[in-house]
Scaffold this motif. Structure first.
Motif, PDB file in Angstrom:
ATOM      1  N   CYS A  92       0.831  -1.202   0.000  1.00  0.00           N
ATOM      2  CA  CYS A  92       0.000   0.000   0.000  1.00  0.00           C
ATOM      3  C   CYS A  92       0.868   1.255   0.000  1.00  0.00           C
ATOM      4  CB  CYS A  92      -0.902   0.035   1.231  1.00  0.00           C
ATOM      5  SG  CYS A  92      -2.078  -1.313   1.308  1.00  0.00           S
ATOM      6  N   VAL A  93       0.556   2.181  -0.867  1.00  0.00           N
ATOM      7  CA  VAL A  93       1.279   3.452  -0.914  1.00  0.00           C
ATOM      8  C   VAL A  93       1.188   4.145   0.442  1.00  0.00           C
ATOM      9  CG1 VAL A  93       1.245   5.779  -1.899  1.00  0.00           C
ATOM     10  CG2 VAL A  93       1.000   3.785  -3.384  1.00  0.00           C
ATOM     11  N   SER A  94      -0.022   4.117   1.019  1.00  0.00           N
ATOM     12  CA  SER A  94      -0.232   4.817   2.288  1.00  0.00           C
ATOM     13  C   SER A  94       0.717   4.288   3.358  1.00  0.00           C
ATOM     14  CB  SER A  94      -1.678   4.642   2.732  1.00  0.00           C
ATOM     15  OG  SER A  94      -2.056   3.287   2.646  1.00  0.00           O
ATOM     16  N   GLY A 134       3.798   6.435   3.253  1.00  0.00           N
ATOM     17  CA  GLY A 134       3.311   7.229   4.385  1.00  0.00           C
ATOM     18  C   GLY A 134       4.189   7.039   5.610  1.00  0.00           C
ATOM     19  N   VAL A 172      -3.977   9.340   6.865  1.00  0.00           N
ATOM     20  CA  VAL A 172      -3.982   8.605   5.596  1.00  0.00           C
ATOM     21  C   VAL A 172      -3.489   7.167   5.803  1.00  0.00           C
ATOM     22  CG1 VAL A 172      -2.927   8.466   3.308  1.00  0.00           C
ATOM     23  CG2 VAL A 172      -3.737  10.638   4.171  1.00  0.00           C
ATOM     24  N   CYS A 176      -2.598   1.455  -4.538  1.00  0.00           N
ATOM     25  CA  CYS A 176      -2.403   2.908  -4.564  1.00  0.00           C
ATOM     26  C   CYS A 176      -3.384   3.635  -3.644  1.00  0.00           C
ATOM     27  CB  CYS A 176      -2.518   3.452  -5.989  1.00  0.00           C
ATOM     28  SG  CYS A 176      -4.198   3.452  -6.645  1.00  0.00           S
ATOM     29  N   HIS A 185      -7.607  12.612   1.188  1.00  0.00           N
ATOM     30  CA  HIS A 185      -6.763  11.413   1.201  1.00  0.00           C
ATOM     31  C   HIS A 185      -6.118  11.181  -0.160  1.00  0.00           C
ATOM     32  CE1 HIS A 185      -7.674  10.606   5.214  1.00  0.00           C
ATOM     33  NE2 HIS A 185      -8.473   9.562   5.130  1.00  0.00           N
ATOM     34  N   ARG A 186      -6.897  11.337  -1.232  1.00  0.00           N
ATOM     35  CA  ARG A 186      -6.347  11.112  -2.580  1.00  0.00           C
ATOM     36  C   ARG A 186      -5.222  12.105  -2.867  1.00  0.00           C
ATOM     37  NH1 ARG A 186     -12.215  10.752  -4.765  1.00  0.00           N
ATOM     38  NH2 ARG A 186     -12.677   8.577  -4.251  1.00  0.00           N
ATOM     39  N   LEU A 210      -2.150  11.005  -1.072  1.00  0.00           N
ATOM     40  CA  LEU A 210      -1.535   9.835  -1.724  1.00  0.00           C
ATOM     41  C   LEU A 210      -0.757  10.263  -2.970  1.00  0.00           C
ATOM     42  CD1 LEU A 210      -4.544   7.348  -1.390  1.00  0.00           C
ATOM     43  CD2 LEU A 210      -2.337   7.126  -0.243  1.00  0.00           C
TER      44      LEU A 210
END
Lengths: 640, 203
Positions: free
Chosen positions: A477-479, A483, A513, B47, B86-87, B90
Motif C-alpha cells: 500500500c502506498v499509504s 506514508g 492517511v 495505490c 486522502h487522494r 496519496l
C-alpha cells in the motif's frame, strides 16, 4: 504406550503415570526456557545430575527440566517441590550446596532466596510478590511439567478437556461454551473467538482449517514463545477441541523460524499425541479425525497478520491480501480458516473443563479471563506476568514489577507491541482490558508492556517503533510504505534538531492517511506510536522543534556534554574512558571536551565520580566557553 | 446472476452480484479515480486512490472500491472532502519519488510535494508485474524486498534473458510512462525494470 482408545483409557493412563510417581518425593524443577538458557541453565541441570549421583541421591530425587515460569529477571530459576522452595539466579557452583543443605539437610540456602525491598528473605515461590499478585491459570503449569513429556501433561489432567468435549459435548455445545465464555483473541484484535469459530463452522467449503498463530514478532514480547516452549500440549489440546467444534480435520501451527525450541517442542508434542491416539484418525476412539502440521515462518513480522500468514502457508510471500471477506470464510487456499493466537488456544481446555461460568467470573465486563504480559523495560522485575483482566497498570508495574529501576521517575508504559501506544503516568490507574486500552489510544495487542522512565525521549521512542513498522511493512500500500517512510523522515529530522514548525500537524495528517487507506492491521495501527506520543507528550515534540532541546537528553544531535571547571578535580577518569579522545587536560588540570570530536556517547557523565559531579548534559542551551587549556582545578574542601 | 441495487453518490445503480463497487460505478457512468487498477488485470489495491466511503445500516467506513464487492442496499460516496483530501495526500506521497506523474498529480491539486524522497519514478502499482504474470504468464518480473525497500525486478536477474519474452507490452501499461518504448536488444539490455524506470538519460 499404545493408542488411547477411550476416555477411560486416558484416565487409566493418567492413574498409571501417577502410581509410578511419589508426590512426596523431592523434585528439583529447573527452568529451561529461553531466558534461563541464556543464563546457562543446562549446566545447572548437569550439575544437579552429577551431584545427585555423587551423593547417592540418584533415584531418590526427581529432576525435571521445565518451561518458563516467567521470572526471567532472576534466572536460572530452580524450584524444589513439594515445599516449593524457590531459588533464584542459581549457578552450577551453587548446586552442591543446594543438594547438601536443602535436599539432604532440609534447610534453606538463604543467599539464593528472593529478598524483598526490606531485606526480608522469602523462601516459597507463592510468597514472592512477583508471583503473589498474579493469577497463573494458563502459564502456571509451565513449572510443573517437562514440555517434552506428554506423560507429565496427562498426569496434570491433560487432554481431559478433549475427552469431555468429544464424548460429553456436541460440537455446537463446545462452540456455545466458548461463546458464552466471551474468550477474546489474545493476539491483538481481541475479536471474540467463539464468533470467529462459528463463522468458519458455518462458511461453505470443502476443507476447513484451524491454525495456531505463533508468529510472535513484537519487540520484547515472548508470551507465546514461553507457552509453546513450556506447555505445547495445552495449545494442541485447545486446537483439537476447536477443530472439533468447527468441523475441521486439518490444522497448522505457524511458528516463526526464530523460535527453534518452540518448534522443536511442539513438533515433539505432535508426535507424542499421534502415538497416543490424540491426533490422527478416530481420536480417543471417537469418530473424529484431525491432524496438525508445523509450518515454519520465514521471519516477517507482517506474517502475523491473518491473511499474510495464510498466504505464507500457501508457500507464497507473506503479504496481506485484501480481506473484506474474512479469512474465517476464505483463508488458506480459499477455504474457511480459523486462526487464533497461541494464548487463545491455551485458554480453550480450561473453558471446556471448568466451564464458561468460571471463566467469566474472572476479568471485567467486556474482557474475561486472564492475560499474559511481557513486562519489560525500566522495571525491577522483568518477565512474564499473567493477571486477571482489569488489574490496573499501577498494580502490574509497581506491585508485580516492583517499580522502576534505580528509583527513577515513571514516564510512560507502552502496551500492544510496536503499533500500540504510550500511556502516561496520569492513566496508571487504568484497568487493563481490551476496551480501556483502546480508549486511551493504545491497545492490548498480544501483550507487550514496556515501561519507560524519565530517561526515555518520547519522540525517539515514536521514531523507533515507526522505523520498525517501516521495515516490516510489506510495502504494497502506498499509504503504508510511503506514508510511514515519510513519517520516519519527519521524526528523524525532529530528533536531529531540524524539525520545523508544522511538523506535528504534518505527522497527524500523514497518520490519518496511513490509518484510513492501508489495507491490513499493520498499516491501520501503525500511526499509534506517533499519535499517542503527540497526544500525551506534545510538549516533548515542541521542545525538540521550537527550542532544539531533548528534555530526556537522548537525541544526540540535541545534547552536548560539558565539564564544569569549578567542579572538575582533574582525576583523568573521563579523559581515559572517552572512546574518541575528545577530552584534554592532565592530572590536576581542568578537563575540556572538544565539542567537535565528541560523539555524545555520555561515557564522561557516567564515569565522573558522583562526589565530583563535574560533567553536565546540556540540551537546548549553548555550551559555555571552556577555560584556557592548563587551568588548574579548584580543589574541593575535604578532598585532596 | 443476482441483481444488486446500491446507491452511488445519490444515484440508484443496479449491478450484478460479484461485481466490485468500482465496476458498478463505472458501468453507471460514475468516475472513481484509480491508478494501479487496470480492467484487464486482477485488482492490486495498492495505490489507494479508488478509496470510497460506504455505509449500510448507519455505520460508515472507508474501503477500496477496486476490491470491495457490491452489496444490496449499500450507500457509496465517492467524493467527500475526506476522500478528496486522502487522494491528494496519496498523490503527493507518490509524486515525491515520481516526478513522472506530475500531470496526474496536478489533476488532484498537487503541484509540489511537501516531502522529499529518492527519485525512482516507479510507484509500485504492479501493472507490469501483474501483466507479465497474469496475461503473458511469463512471470519474468516480480516485487522484491519489503517495506520501503520494495522494488520491481526480474525474478532472477541472471536468468532473466531466458524468461523475459521481450514482448515490451508492459511498457504501455506503466502509469509513469517511464518503461522505455524502444530498446535495442532483447530483455532490456539486461537492465532491471527498476533500472529502466530510473530514466538515467532523461533525469
Amino acid at each position: 504406550m499404545t493408542r488411547l482408545k477411550s476416555p477411560a483409557a486416558l484416565e487409566r493412563a493418567r492413574k498409571q503415570i501417577l502410581s509410578q510417581r511419589d508426590s512426596q518425593r523431592p523434585c528439583v524443577a529447573i527452568c529451561t526456557g529461553t531466558g534461563c538458557q541464556s543464563y546457562g541453565c543446562n549446566k545447572v541441570y548437569t550439575a544437579f545430575v552429577n551431584e545427585l549421583a555423587n551423593t547417592g541421591l540418584q533415584g531418590k530425587v526427581d529432576i525435571r527440566q521445565t518451561g518458563c515460569p516467567g521470572f526471567c529477571e532472576r534466572g536460572t530459576i530452580v524450584v524444589i517441590t513439594p515445599e516449593e522452595i524457590c531459588y533464584l539466579r542459581v549457578k552450577p557452583e551453587d548446586v552442591p550446596e543446594i543438594v547438601s543443605t536443602t535436599l539432604v539437610g532440609k534447610r534453606l540456602v538463604d543467599r539464593l532466596l528472593y529478598e524483598d525491598s526490606n531485606g526480608k528473605k522469602i523462601a516459597y515461590e507463592g510468597d514472592i510478590p512477583f508471583y503473589k499478585r498474579q493469577m497463573r491459570i494458563v502459564l502456571g503449569n509451565n513449572r510443573l511439567l517437562d514440555p517434552k513429556s506428554i506423560d507429565d501433561y496427562i498426569a496434570l489432567g491433560g487432554y481431559s478437556a478433549l475427552a469431555k468435549a468429544l464424548f460429553k459435548m456436541s460440537p455446537e455445545q463446545v462452540l456455545e461454551e466458548v461463546k458464552r465464555a466471551n474468550l477474546r483473541g489474545r493476539g491483538g484484535g481481541g475479536f471474540p473467538a467463539g464468533t470467529k469459530w462459528e463463522t468458519t463452522r458455518n462458511a461453505p467449503g470443502t476443507t476447513k482449517y484451524v491454525i495456531v498463530n505463533a508468529d510472535e514478532g513484537d519487540p520484547g514480547a515472548f508470551m507465546d514463545r514461553a507457552l509453546l516452549e513450556g506447555n505445547p500440549h495445552c495449545i494442541l489440546e485447545g486446537l483439537i477441541i476447536g477443530a472439533y467444534a468447527i468441523g475441521s480435520h486439518e490444522g497448522y501451527v505457524y511458528v516463526r523460524q526464530e523460535y527453534p525450541m518452540a518448534t522443536e517442542n511442539v513438533s515433539i508434542a505432535i508426535g507424542q499425541a499421534r502415538e497416543y491416539g490424540l491426533l490422527g484418525k478416530g481420536i480417543l476412539g471417537s469418530g473424529f479425525n484431525f491432524d496438525v502440521t508445523v509450518h515454519r515462518g520465514a521471519g516477517a513480522f507482517v506474517s502475523g497478520e491473518s491473511s499474510a500468514l495464510m498466504t505464507a502457508l500457501e508457500g507464497m510471500v507473506g503479504e496481506p491480501r485484501p480481506k473484506y471477506i474474512h479469512t474465517a470464510v476464505s483463508g488458506v487456499r480459499g477455504q474457511p480458516s480459523n486462526l487464533n493466537n497461541v494464548e487463545t488456544w491455551a485458554n480453550v481446555p480450561l473453558i471446556v473443563n471448568k466451564g464458561s461460568k468460571w471463566f467469566t467470573s474472572i476479568g471485567t465486563a467486556g474482557s474475561k479471563g486472564t492475560k499474559i504480559f511481557a513486562l519489560v523495560g525500566k522495571v525491577n522485575n522483568t518477565g512474564l506476568v499473567e493477571v486477571p483482566m482489569g488489574m490496573t497498570l499501577r498494580e502490574i508495574i509497581y506491585d508485580i514489577g516492583g517499580g522502576l529501576r534505580q528509583g527513577k521517575k515513571f514516564k510512560a508504559v507502552q502496551t500492544g507491541g510496536p503499533s500500540g501506544g504510550c500511556i502516561p503516568e496520569s492513566l496508571l490507574d487504568l484497568p487493563v482490558d481490551f476496551d480501556e486500552l483502546t480508549k486511551v489510544g493504545s491497545m492490548m495487542g498480544s501483550g507487550g508492556m514496556i515501561v519507560m522512565d524519565e530517561d526515555n525521549c518520547m519522540v525517539d521512542i515514536a521514531r523507533y517503533f515507526t522505523s520498525f513498522l517501516g521495515d516490516e511493512s510489506c510495502g504494497k500500500c502506498v499509504s503504508c510504505r510511503v506514508g510511514i517512510g515519510q513519517m520516519i523522515k519527519i521524526l528523524d529530522r525532529i530528533c536531529q534538531g531540524k524539525g520545523q514548525r508544522g511538523d506535528i500537524e504534518l505527522l497527524e495528517e500523514l497518520c490519518e492517511v496511513v490509518r484510513d487507506v492501508s489495507l491490513c492491521a499493520l498499516g491501520k495501527t501503525a500511526p499509534n506510536p506517533v499519535l499517542s506520543t503527540i497526544r500525551y507528550f506534545r510538549d516533548e515534540y515542541e521542545a525538540h522543534i521550537e527550542q532544539k532541546r531533548c528534555p530526556a537528553g537522548v537525541c544526540k544531535a540535541l545534547v552536548s556534554y560539558y565539564i564544569k571547571p569549578d567542579k572538575c578535580q582533574g582525576c583523568q577518569i573521563c579523559l581515559r574512558d572517552c572512546p574518541v579522545e575528545a577530552i584534554t587536560g592532565g592530572k590536576g588540570l581542568v578537563h575540556i571536551i572538544d565539542q567537535n570530536k565528541c560523539t555524545r556517547c555520555g561515557t564522561c557523565l557516567e564515569v565522573c565520580p558522583s562526589r565530583f559531579a563535574a560533567v553536565a548534559r546540556l540540551s537546548g542551551e549553548p555550551v559555555p566557553a571552556a577555560p584556557p587549556l592548563g587551568t588548574k582545578v579548584v580543589r574541593q574542601k575535604g578532598k585532596q | 446472476m443476482n441483481k444488486v441495487k446500491l446507491n452511488i453518490d445519490g444515484k440508484e445503480v443496479e449491478s450484478e452480484e460479484g461485481m466490485t463497487v468500482l465496476e458498478a460505478a463505472r458501468s453507471a457512468g460514475i468516475n472513481i479515480p484509480t491508478l494501479c487498477y487496470h480492467e484487464k488485470l486482477a485488482p492490486h489495491a495498492a495505490c489507494g486512490i479508488c478509496i470510497v466511503e460506504i455505509s449500510r445500516g448507519g455505520r460508515s467506513r472507508l474501503v477500496l472500491s477496486c476490491i470491495y464487492n457490491v452489496e444490496d442496499g449499500l450507500v457509496v460516496k465517492t467524493q467527500t472532502p475526506k476522500l478528496i483530501k486522502h487522494r491528494k495526500m496519496l498523490m503527493e506521497l507518490m509524486l515525491a519519488s515520481s516526478p513522472a506523474i506530475a500531470d496526474l498529480a496536478r489533476q488532484y491539486g498537487v503541484e509540489k510535494p511537501r516531502f522529499e524522497d529518492k527519485i525512482t519514478q516507479c510507484v509500485l502499482c504492479g501493472r507490469c508485474v501483474r501483466y507479465c504474470n497474469e496475461v503473458k504468464k511469463a512471470n519474468a518480473i516480480t516485487f522484491v524486498g519489503r517495506g520501503i525497500n520494495r522494488r520491481v525486478a526480474f525474478v532472477d536477474e541472471a536468468v532473466s534473458k531466458g524468461v523475459c519474452m521481450d514482448c515490451r507490452e508492459c511498457f504501455g501499461l506503466c502509469p509513469t510512462g517511464k518503461i522505455p518504448r524502444e530498446t535495442d536488444s532483447a530483455c532490456f539490455d539486461g537492465l532491471t525494470i527498476q533500472d529502466i524506470l530510473f530514466d538515467k538519460k532523461g533525469k
